[in-house]
Design an enzyme around this catalytic site. Structure first.
Site, PDB file in Angstrom:
ATOM      1  N   HIS A  66     -35.167 -21.390 -40.178  1.00  0.00           N
ATOM      2  CA  HIS A  66     -34.075 -21.096 -41.110  1.00  0.00           C
ATOM      3  C   HIS A  66     -34.228 -19.715 -41.719  1.00  0.00           C
ATOM      4  O   HIS A  66     -35.323 -19.232 -41.975  1.00  0.00           O
ATOM      5  CB  HIS A  66     -33.948 -22.187 -42.178  1.00  0.00           C
ATOM      6  CG  HIS A  66     -35.013 -22.215 -43.238  1.00  0.00           C
ATOM      7  ND1 HIS A  66     -34.919 -21.494 -44.401  1.00  0.00           N
ATOM      8  CD2 HIS A  66     -36.171 -22.919 -43.327  1.00  0.00           C
ATOM      9  CE1 HIS A  66     -35.970 -21.735 -45.164  1.00  0.00           C
ATOM     10  NE2 HIS A  66     -36.753 -22.596 -44.538  1.00  0.00           N
ATOM     11  N   ASP A  90     -41.535 -18.692 -46.641  1.00  0.00           N
ATOM     12  CA  ASP A  90     -40.442 -19.676 -46.511  1.00  0.00           C
ATOM     13  C   ASP A  90     -39.076 -18.985 -46.577  1.00  0.00           C
ATOM     14  O   ASP A  90     -38.475 -18.933 -47.625  1.00  0.00           O
ATOM     15  CB  ASP A  90     -40.578 -20.704 -47.637  1.00  0.00           C
ATOM     16  CG  ASP A  90     -39.562 -21.817 -47.555  1.00  0.00           C
ATOM     17  OD1 ASP A  90     -38.987 -22.021 -46.479  1.00  0.00           O
ATOM     18  OD2 ASP A  90     -39.331 -22.475 -48.591  1.00  0.00           O
ATOM     19  N   GLU A 122     -30.417 -23.950 -44.959  1.00  0.00           N
ATOM     20  CA  GLU A 122     -31.440 -25.008 -44.899  1.00  0.00           C
ATOM     21  C   GLU A 122     -31.813 -25.472 -46.296  1.00  0.00           C
ATOM     22  O   GLU A 122     -32.007 -26.670 -46.531  1.00  0.00           O
ATOM     23  CB  GLU A 122     -32.683 -24.479 -44.168  1.00  0.00           C
ATOM     24  CG  GLU A 122     -33.734 -25.545 -43.887  1.00  0.00           C
ATOM     25  CD  GLU A 122     -34.814 -25.671 -44.952  1.00  0.00           C
ATOM     26  OE1 GLU A 122     -35.675 -26.554 -44.828  1.00  0.00           O
ATOM     27  OE2 GLU A 122     -34.794 -24.881 -45.937  1.00  0.00           O
ATOM     28  N   GLU A 123     -31.894 -24.522 -47.235  1.00  0.00           N
ATOM     29  CA  GLU A 123     -32.319 -24.874 -48.584  1.00  0.00           C
ATOM     30  C   GLU A 123     -31.278 -25.709 -49.327  1.00  0.00           C
ATOM     31  O   GLU A 123     -31.579 -26.308 -50.352  1.00  0.00           O
ATOM     32  CB  GLU A 123     -32.631 -23.600 -49.384  1.00  0.00           C
ATOM     33  CG  GLU A 123     -33.762 -22.746 -48.805  1.00  0.00           C
ATOM     34  CD  GLU A 123     -35.143 -23.364 -48.979  1.00  0.00           C
ATOM     35  OE1 GLU A 123     -35.229 -24.472 -49.536  1.00  0.00           O
ATOM     36  OE2 GLU A 123     -36.127 -22.727 -48.573  1.00  0.00           O
ATOM     37  N   ASP A 150     -41.228 -23.391 -39.703  1.00  0.00           N
ATOM     38  CA  ASP A 150     -40.938 -23.281 -41.134  1.00  0.00           C
ATOM     39  C   ASP A 150     -42.258 -23.079 -41.867  1.00  0.00           C
ATOM     40  O   ASP A 150     -43.143 -23.935 -41.823  1.00  0.00           O
ATOM     41  CB  ASP A 150     -40.237 -24.561 -41.620  1.00  0.00           C
ATOM     42  CG  ASP A 150     -39.556 -24.386 -42.964  1.00  0.00           C
ATOM     43  OD1 ASP A 150     -39.798 -23.369 -43.628  1.00  0.00           O
ATOM     44  OD2 ASP A 150     -38.777 -25.276 -43.347  1.00  0.00           O
TER      45      ASP A 150
END
Length: 269
Positions: A66, A90, A122-123, A150
């Site tokens: 992501h 991240d 994604e978050e 990830d």
């Protein structure tokens, strides 16, 4: 647009590599979603590219990470500070790993076709990967497997978390062979001892019966804070994890179809 600079950077790099676009608009697969707290509709996109295999059999290996993070900490920040959260681990680390795999595969393709994906949102809840899973582009309509990256920027004590080996018959042996040259401590995350940490984009495909492998180097104090920045990364470690993953990817791309047979479903934590 959510994470426009990151998407633009990846598309520029893919263009320079002369990789084939695989989105619905060039490299992009745009989509929108409702951000309920902000009472706004957000535009974002997945970035998708395809590298044809040397012995295609109609199946594709999807490799993804992501692109988004938590902005100025307005969502999911653990510190509560409103400074920019750069998300070096991240998930700039995973995004860079997939881009490096694109470079290596373009120079020396795998046996099966490979689609490289950089997911948006994604978050917000795995939204980009879920969108691709629900709305496959032509290159992802028949998936052999999905490999996800990830937070691969903190290799410590030669410990690489790899999950999903139980999802296909051939994965455990494949990972052991891929790890042979490096000899890392390769095991799943210990949820009972270390606690759950949440889901990632492979779950969008695993829940639909696709075998998955997930690469991760663990949690740390800077996770989801403004301190997750470049100086905290183990950059040689990112290269090492990428090389391990490349060996695994080439094995997945050459694995006979019966060895990709689904063994167990893998869902959220």
């Amino acid at each position: 647009l959510d994470s426009p600079a990151a998407a633009e950077y990846v598309t520029r790099e893919l263009t320079a590599l002369r990789v084939e676009p695989a989105g619905t608009q060039g490299f992009l697969q745009p989509f929108t979603f409702a951000d309920a707290p902000a009472r706004a509709e957000v535009r974002t996109a997945n970035v998708l590219a395809r590298i044809p295999g040397t012995a295609p059999d109609g199946l594709t290996v999807l490799v993804g990470a992501h692109l988004d993070h938590v902005g100025r900490g307005d969502r999911a920040s653990r510190s509560g500070h409103r400074e920019i959260h750069n998300g070096a681990d991240d998930n700039a680390s995973g995004s860079a790993a997939v881009l490096e795999l694109a470079r290596r595969l373009q120079a020396r393709p795998a046996a099966r076709d490979v689609v490289l994906a950089w997911f948006g949102a994604e978050e917000y809840g795995l939204l980009g990967s879920a969108h691709l899973a629900r709305n496959p582009v032509p290159a992802t309509r028949a998936l052999a497997a999905m490999m996800n990256f990830d937070m691969v920027g903190r290799l410590r004590d030669c410990r690489v978390v790899v999950e999903g080996t139980e999802t296909a018959r051939g994965f455990a042996g494949l990972l052991a062979r891929a790890n042979g040259p490096s000899g890392y401590d390769v095991r799943p995350w210990d949820h009972r001892r270390l606690g759950a940490w949440g889901a990632s984009d492979h779950e969008s495909f695993s829940s639909r019966g696709v075998p998955v492998l997930f690469f991760f180097t663990g949690l740390h104090a800077e996770y989801h804070t403004e301190l997750d920045d470049l100086p905290t990364l183990n950059l040689p470690g990112v290269v090492a994890v990428t090389s391990l993953a490349e060996r695994a990817l080439r094995e997945v791309a050459a694995l006979p179809a019966p060895e990709l047979r689904r063994v167990t479903a893998r869902r959220g934590r």
